[in-house]
Structure formats: C-alpha cells, structure tokens
Design a protein around this motif. Structure first.
Motif, mmCIF file in Angstrom:
data_model
loop_
_atom_site.group_PDB
_atom_site.id
_atom_site.type_symbol
_atom_site.label_atom_id
_atom_site.label_comp_id
_atom_site.label_asym_id
_atom_site.label_seq_id
_atom_site.Cartn_x
_atom_site.Cartn_y
_atom_site.Cartn_z
ATOM 1 N N GLY A 27 0.824 -1.208 0.000
ATOM 2 C CA GLY A 27 0.000 0.000 0.000
ATOM 3 C C GLY A 27 0.856 1.255 0.000
ATOM 4 N N ALA A 28 1.919 1.237 0.792
ATOM 5 C CA ALA A 28 2.835 2.393 0.833
ATOM 6 C C ALA A 28 3.546 2.568 -0.501
ATOM 7 C CB ALA A 28 3.848 2.228 1.968
ATOM 8 N N LEU A 29 3.954 1.462 -1.103
ATOM 9 C CA LEU A 29 4.617 1.532 -2.416
ATOM 10 C C LEU A 29 3.667 2.114 -3.460
ATOM 11 C CD1 LEU A 29 7.171 0.816 -4.065
ATOM 12 C CD2 LEU A 29 6.148 -1.445 -4.434
ATOM 13 N N SER A 30 2.431 1.643 -3.449
ATOM 14 C CA SER A 30 1.437 2.160 -4.400
ATOM 15 C C SER A 30 1.131 3.631 -4.136
ATOM 16 C CB SER A 30 0.152 1.334 -4.329
ATOM 17 O OG SER A 30 0.385 0.031 -4.806
ATOM 18 N N TYR A 103 10.023 7.554 -13.833
ATOM 19 C CA TYR A 103 8.631 7.121 -13.801
ATOM 20 C C TYR A 103 8.439 5.675 -14.274
ATOM 21 C CZ TYR A 103 3.712 6.757 -15.014
ATOM 22 O OH TYR A 103 2.428 6.325 -15.131
ATOM 23 N N GLU A 104 8.924 5.349 -15.459
ATOM 24 C CA GLU A 104 8.722 3.999 -16.000
ATOM 25 C C GLU A 104 9.373 2.926 -15.124
ATOM 26 O OE1 GLU A 104 6.648 2.960 -18.255
ATOM 27 O OE2 GLU A 104 6.018 4.955 -18.868
ATOM 28 N N PRO A 105 10.644 3.099 -14.671
ATOM 29 C CA PRO A 105 11.212 2.088 -13.769
ATOM 30 C C PRO A 105 10.416 1.938 -12.466
ATOM 31 C CG PRO A 105 12.961 3.440 -14.670
ATOM 32 C CD PRO A 105 11.659 4.087 -15.061
ATOM 33 N N PHE A 106 9.929 3.050 -11.909
ATOM 34 C CA PHE A 106 9.145 3.009 -10.682
ATOM 35 C C PHE A 106 7.851 2.243 -10.920
ATOM 36 C CE2 PHE A 106 7.697 6.008 -6.976
ATOM 37 C CZ PHE A 106 7.191 4.916 -6.284
#
Length: 151
Positions: A27-30, A103-106
């Motif tokens: 959830g934190a990652l999202s 952005y894309e790697p994340f």
C-alpha cells in the motif's frame, strides 16, 4: 475475512499467505507511485504552461513592433522566444527524461512487487480499509457496484 456477505471481489481480497505487513508495505509503495503520478501531472502542466507562454511571446513581439519598440521586440525574440528552460532542454525533453529515468522504472517495480508478493492484486490495503469501515446493511456502503441492495 469478509465482514459482510457482499464483500470485495476476488481481485481485492488478500491471497492466502500474504501478511498484513506485506499488504501495508505494498500500500505504501502504491501510494508513493500515486504521488509520483501527481508529480508527473504537474510536470505536464509545467510543459503546457511554458509552451503556452512561449507561444504568447509571438504576440508580445508583434505588439512591441506595432508599438514602435523594435529593439525590445528583437530582444524578446532573440533572447527569450524558444529559449531552453534548462541547459539543452525544452520541457518535452524534461518529461521524456523523467519518464525514462524515473517514472517507468518506478511503475514497473511497483507492478513487479504486486505480482510477486500479492498475485498481482492491487489496492489490497484500501480494499481492506473499505471493508473495515463499511456499515452492514447500509445501501451506500456496499462492497461492489453489483452488491445486492440491502434495507
């Protein structure tokens, strides 16, 4: 697991063996990715606002010329119109670099983590929060759009 008979659909239910700590971490990652999405949106706003300002400079140059201020029209046209916003880059290049470098790697990392740690199920943290906060039997607290109406 479901507090209500009309609980979340299967894609929003925690897979077996997935701990609460994992759900919270995902959830934190999202949430961090969602914040990055917002930052990216601001970058596009920056891009469009800067581009709009640059196009408005055409009008300013013309109006300066019409008003008899050739020197100022020339200065604006030569020094500001079409100028890089940072060395070597216009705003579209900043967006391209941001997308490619960050952005894309994340986004890929978040997808991979969800796939590996939660069978690809997204928003488990929020789904469990929703389930815990719903009022049983309230028609505006159903789990899903297709949940049965309750009295």
């Amino acid at each position: 697991m479901n507090a209500h008979s009309d609980g979340p659909d299967s894609r929003h239910q925690r897979p077996g063996g997935v701990t609460g700590a994992t759900v919270e971490a995902l959830g934190a990652l999202s949430k961090a990715l969602e914040t990055t999405e917002r930052a990216r949106g601001h970058l596009y706003s920056f891009h469009q606002l800067t581009g709009g300002a640059d196009l408005e400079l055409d009008r300013a140059v013309n109006l300066l010329r019409e008003a008899g201020h050739e020197h100022w029209a020339d200065r604006v046209q030569q020094e500001i119109l079409g100028r890089n916003v940072i060395p070597g880059r216009w705003t579209f290049q900043i967006i391209e670099d941001y997308n490619r470098t960050y952005y894309e790697p994340f986004k890929q990392m978040e997808r991979q983590a969800l796939q590996e740690l939660a069978d690809g199920r997204d928003h488990l943290y929020e789904a469990e929060m929703k389930e815990a906060r719903r009022t049983a039997g309230h028609p505006d607290h159903t789990a899903r759009p297709d949940s049965p109406d309750t009295d």
